[in-house]
Design an enzyme around this catalytic site. Structure first.
Site, PDB file in Angstrom:
ATOM      1  CG  HIS A 354      -1.991  -1.029   1.362  1.00 45.82           C
ATOM      2  ND1 HIS A 354      -3.206  -0.847   0.809  1.00 45.82           N
ATOM      3  CD2 HIS A 354      -1.965  -2.218   1.719  1.00 45.82           C
ATOM      4  CE1 HIS A 354      -3.961  -1.741   0.834  1.00 45.82           C
ATOM      5  NE2 HIS A 354      -3.250  -2.971   1.366  1.00 45.82           N
ATOM      6  CE  LYS A 543      -5.881  14.001   0.047  1.00 43.79           C
ATOM      7  NZ  LYS A 543      -5.858  12.922  -0.633  1.00 43.79           N
ATOM      8  NE  ARG A 544      -3.064  10.183  10.011  1.00 40.76           N
ATOM      9  CZ  ARG A 544      -2.677   9.399  10.956  1.00 40.76           C
ATOM     10  NH1 ARG A 544      -3.706   8.528  11.107  1.00 40.76           N
ATOM     11  NH2 ARG A 544      -1.580   9.563  11.547  1.00 40.76           N
ATOM     12  CE  LYS A 549      -1.819  10.766   2.688  1.00 34.78           C
ATOM     13  NZ  LYS A 549      -2.592  10.006   1.778  1.00 34.78           N
ATOM     14  CB  THR A 651     -10.002   5.054  -1.003  1.00 30.90           C
ATOM     15  OG1 THR A 651      -9.419   5.268   0.228  1.00 30.90           O
ATOM     16  CG2 THR A 651      -9.346   3.790  -1.414  1.00 30.90           C
ATOM     17  CE  LYS A 655     -13.689   6.117   0.970  1.00 25.49           C
ATOM     18  NZ  LYS A 655     -13.071   6.308   2.059  1.00 25.49           N
TER      19      LYS A 655
HETATM   20  C1  26W Z   1       4.147   0.618   9.623  1.00 25.93           C
HETATM   21  C2  26W Z   1       3.662   2.235   9.740  1.00 25.93           C
HETATM   22  C3  26W Z   1       2.580   2.169   8.799  1.00 25.93           C
HETATM   23  C4  26W Z   1       1.410   2.247   8.987  1.00 25.93           C
HETATM   24  C5  26W Z   1       0.426   2.229   7.828  1.00 25.93           C
HETATM   25  C6  26W Z   1       2.981   1.968   7.370  1.00 25.93           C
HETATM   26  C7  26W Z   1       2.183   1.990   6.216  1.00 25.93           C
HETATM   27  C8  26W Z   1       0.713   2.392   6.722  1.00 25.93           C
HETATM   28  C9  26W Z   1      -0.191   2.096   5.536  1.00 25.93           C
HETATM   29  C10 26W Z   1       0.375   1.184   4.319  1.00 25.93           C
HETATM   30  C11 26W Z   1      -0.381   3.457   5.009  1.00 25.93           C
HETATM   31  C12 26W Z   1      -1.603   3.557   4.204  1.00 25.93           C
HETATM   32  O1  26W Z   1      -2.718   3.558   4.648  1.00 25.93           O
HETATM   33  N1  26W Z   1      -1.571   3.741   2.964  1.00 25.93           N
HETATM   34  C13 26W Z   1      -2.682   3.753   1.915  1.00 25.93           C
HETATM   35  O2  26W Z   1      -3.356   2.777   1.629  1.00 25.93           O
HETATM   36  C14 26W Z   1      -4.287   3.189   0.951  1.00 25.93           C
HETATM   37  C15 26W Z   1      -5.396   1.882   0.642  1.00 25.93           C
HETATM   38  O3  26W Z   1      -4.654   1.224  -0.400  1.00 25.93           O
HETATM   39  C16 26W Z   1      -4.300   3.943  -0.431  1.00 25.93           C
HETATM   40  O4  26W Z   1      -5.317   4.449  -1.019  1.00 25.93           O
HETATM   41  C17 26W Z   1      -3.651   5.194  -0.141  1.00 25.93           C
HETATM   42  O5  26W Z   1      -2.893   5.784  -1.347  1.00 25.93           O
HETATM   43  C18 26W Z   1      -2.398   4.790   0.881  1.00 25.93           C
HETATM   44  O6  26W Z   1      -1.439   5.730   1.382  1.00 25.93           O
END
Ligand code: 26W
Length: 807
Positions: A354, A543-544, A549, A651, A655
């Site tokens: 992701h 968004k975060r 971003k 995503t 929406k």
């Molecule tokens: C280990 C810390 C950590 C925590 C969360 C690393 C990475 C993450 C996630 C992978 C971050 C995340 O939410 N990624 C998002 O995933 C969405 C669903 O696929 C995508 O639409 C977003 O572009 C992506 O940033």
């Protein structure tokens, strides 16, 4: 309907009596909410038993969706909607003397996730269930979900989110299905009758108690489960009976259990090698694998056909320990050979990536794993050794390849490489992202096993993100497409396009948006005391908060607009409200400064009389699923402006599109697919493409742009000096122009600044032409069907899971 209503009334009354010893006259709002939840939970629990029995009877292949995050949001409306009981429930609650709207609004969000990855898991559970795929989600039953955000003096303050106070009404504890997870200790081996026995001893035990949340699908009796593991210590029966050693061990077990399921890590896209996080991951992985294998043996009496009847989808690398853990159970507990176990594992596990941000890739220090998981560590070493031999063979001992693809290197364990080696599929979440994985991030592995690398573009639950949250639009769609068929056939939205020249329909669409804006404005007034100008464009970035971003790029453009307005106070200008919502990871100082900056800018603009009715900036506090549900239907412009190549999919973009907002965006993530279906004429694209970014980055000099572009220079100078609250943003200025301890303007804001301003200008120009705008909006809705999660889940089922589903 009346039947259902009467049954619900009766059931709710009974719940109140049995659980709270009160009548409906005596019940509080909270008790009413919980009683409603329990009534729906009972219906789902009953159907869940049926669904599981059928799955076992017909020996169907099951999907296990493992994710450290499930951002479920609220469930009462959603479950009532899916069970086709929304209207009867509303009526029942009202007739029992309660305000249904107020009861629904009391429900806390189950915020067991950070952002995109967690919300995706929640949308996918809905689709898997609706498509009647036997599936279970697995995660941790965090006591505290994602923190609540307060803004105090313009800055983010984090408060604990104790969602279980009310939210636990959905949870069904299953103590009889408790698993035991072992940490630390020592591993010994012993030969027994020609078999190598592995003995793990002196470990610390933690109990994993399942708390199940039932998931109802739409228009089906099928029910799936989200299994949330709660950590408990194995209580010593009588402390007096213990010698000192056991006494200390009991204390350790208690301490460990008390912290493991306490809190969700609030970092998004940023890895930190904390030992508690590793404990969470293994706790959740081990409990889940034990539970799945136990059930499998109950049905089939052996684990030899495990991969034929189960597929485990892992949501990013966070559950990567499933690979060695499954190996451990197959070898140590079931007595299979390494080869048999590896065959089963590599045909049962699939990995979704992701993110490509380097700082988000998980690399655990080897000594942490060694100490905490001694047996798992041995298995990882053996996997790494065999993988290395395979790589060396394929690449003729090229040391560079061997190093890059190693699972263990330089004292760290690289989880992505472990997943590639141990998984049957690796997929990205949008076409561009999957290409970047294939050609860049995982290039060498892809050359070895190209068929392993796939794409499944993300999707969203359109029943929640359109039908449920936007009743006005839902009604129009039903009228124009012949009923509610679009709820299970999202491609039917296409039919809306036949009305692109129908003035009455276009006006209707405009009115729906206007009403949604006014609705949202009422909410914002109530919640935050701000008065939104509902005659202005609602231009939204939620968004975060992360530098990639580029919320800061949005801010730079607004500063530019503000300066223009100061120079031309009489200028005719399309009134504009800029709305922001974002949580920053508590330890991410720059992100927190950007939140403060947005609030400083909002304060400045909203206090300057020349901006009145023309320009407004609002930072919405505590952005979360429930806030998104109110905001999406009211939004007109969707900001999707990440540096090309950095946003895996997005995503939120989908929406907004589904709710008729137009996108201002870069060719990044799923914006690429949006552009593909919309054409240049129905989206406002701007900026560098991913390949241009990659080429520019090495010799990019933002200071030159600062020196040579007077407009940009003026904007940056204002940023530097700050606004009427006297806070200086010198630090952000330095970071952009000269870099401070990192490359200057890493995410190329200044390079894209002019193109972005031009895109915003084009957008505002089109906004004046109401007909054209409404047509574009209609086309966005009509062509959003491919972004339904049902489509995405269908692709997972066809290309990765190989399971049948309802068509
Ligand atoms: C280990 C810390 C950590 C925590 C969360 C690393 C990475 C993450 C996630 C992978 C971050 C995340 O939410 N990624 C998002 O995933 C969405 C669903 O696929 C995508 O639409 C977003 O572009 C992506 O940033």
């Amino acid at each position: 309907m009346t039947d259902h209503k009467e049954e619900l009334k009766k059931a709710i009354k009974q719940k109140l009596r049995l659980n709270y010893g009160c009548t409906e006259q005596q019940a509080s709002d909270a008790e009413m909410l919980k009683a409603c939840a329990m009534v729906l939970r009972d219906i789902m629990a009953e159907r869940g038993v049926q669904s599981r029995a059928q799955t076992a009877r017909e020996e169907k292949r099951k999907v296990h969706y493992m994710s450290l995050e499930f951002l479920m949001g609220r469930s009462l409306m959603k479950n009532a909607f899916n069970l086709n009981l929304l209207e009867p429930l509303r009526a029942a609650v009202e007739e029992l003397g309660f305000d249904a709207g107020r009861i629904f609004d009391m429900e806390p969000d189950a915020g067991l996730g950070n952002g995109g990855l967690g919300r995706l898991a929640a949308c996918y559970l809905d689709s898997m269930t609706t498509l009647e795929i036997p599936a279970t989600g697995y995660s941790i039953c965090y006591e505290l979900g994602i923190f609540k955000q307060k803004i105090v003096d313009g800055q983010q303050v984090e408060l604990p989110d104790d969602w279980k106070n009310l939210g636990d009404a959905w949870l069904l504890p299953k103590p009889q299905e408790t698993e035991e997870v072992h940490f630390g200790g020592k591993v010994r081996t012993r030969w027994d009758n020609g078999h190598l026995m592995v003995i793990h001893e002196d470990y610390t035990r933690v109990l994993a108690v399942p708390c199940d949340m039932e998931i109802a699908g739409y228009d089906t009796d099928h029910v799936n489960t989200l299994r949330l593991w709660d950590a408990k210590s194995p209580k010593p029966l009588d402390m007096k009976l213990f010698g000192q050693g056991q006494y200390l061990q009991a204390g350790e077990e208690q301490a460990m259990a008390n912290v493991i399921s306490k809190i969700l890590y609030p970092e998004d896209n940023h890895y930190e090698g904390k030992s508690l996080r590793l404990k969470q991951q293994y706790f959740f992985v081990s409990a889940t694998i034990q539970s799945i294998t136990r059930q499998h043996i109950q049905t089939y009496g052996t684990l030899k056909n495990f991969h034929e009847k189960n597929v485990i989808q892992i949501n990013d690398t966070h559950p990567a320990l499933v690979i060695p853990e499954l190996m451990r159970i197959l070898i140590d507990d079931a007595g299979l050979s390494w080869g048999e176990a590896w065959h089963i594992t590599t045909n049962a596990v699939a990995y979704t990536n992701h993110t490509v941000l380097a700082e988000a890739l998980e690399c655990w220090p080897q000594r942490l794993i060694e100490l905490l998981l001694p047996r798992v560590w041995q298995i990882i070493q053996e996997i790494a050794r065999r993988w290395q031999a395979q790589v060396a063979h394929f690449y003729h001992d090229d040391p560079e390849k061997v190093e890059k693809m190693a699972i263990i290197w330089d004292g760290t364990v690289r989880m992505a490489n472990l997943c590639i080696a141990g998984g049957m599929a690796v997929n990205g979440v949008s076409a561009l992202h999957s290409d970047i994985l294939r050609h860049d991030v995982f290039r060498d592995a892809c050359a070895m096993e190209p068929e392993k690398f796939k794409n499944v573009t993300n999707g969203i639950d359109h029943r929640r993100w359109l039908a449920q949250i936007n009743p006005g639009l839902d009604k129009l769609i039903r009228e124009l497409t012949g009923g509610d068929a679009y709820l299970t056939a999202p491609q039917k939205l296409r039919e809306l396009e036949t009305y692109a020249e129908d003035e009455a329909v276009l006006k209707r669409l405009e009115r729906i948006k206007q009403e949604n804006k006014e609705n949202f404005a009422r909410f914002a007034k109530r919640q935050q005391g701000v008065v939104l100008n509902t005659d202005a464009i609602f231009d939204v970035q939620v968004k975060r908060l992360h530098e990639y971003k580029r919320q800061l790029l949005n801010v730079l453009h607004i500063i530019g607009l503000y300066q223009y307005l100061q120079d031309h106070p009489q200028a005719e200008m399309v009134p504009h409200v800029f709305l922001f919502g974002a949580k920053a990871a508590p330890g991410y100082a720059v992100a927190k400064r950007i939140i403060q900056l947005i609030n400083s800018l909002a304060d400045e603009i909203n206090h300057n009389p020349i901006c009145k009715d023309k320009l407004q900036v609002v930072f919405l506090e505590n952005y979360r699923v429930t806030l998104a549900e109110m905001l999406m239907p009211a939004s007109e412009v969707s900001q999707q402006i990440s540096t090309a190549g950095k946003e895996a999919s997005g995503t939120g973009n989908m929406k907004f599109m589904m709710n008729g907002a137009l996108t201002v965006g870069t060719l990044d993530g799923a914006n690429v697919e949006m552009h593909e279906v919309l054409g240049d004429e129905n989206i406002f694209l701007f900026g560098l493409k991913a390949d241009e970014v990659a080429r520019l980055a090495p010799n990019y000099d933002p200071a030159l742009l600062y020196e040579r572009d007077p407009l940009l220079r003026r904007v940056l100078d204002q940023l530097r000096h700050g606004f009427r609250d006297g806070v200086s943003y010198e630090d952000l200025f330095q970071r952009l122009v000269y870099g401070s301890g990192c490359p200057a303007d890493q995410y190329l804001l200044l390079a894209d600044f002019n193109a972005y301003c031009a895109a915003e200008q084009r957008m505002a120009q089109v906004y004046r032409d109401r007909k054209q705008w409404n047509q574009m909006s209609l086309r966005n809705i009509a062509r959003s069907g491919i972004f339904a999660a049902d489509r995405a889940i269908g692709q997972y089922a066809d290309t990765i899971w190989h399971v049948p589903y309802k068509k």
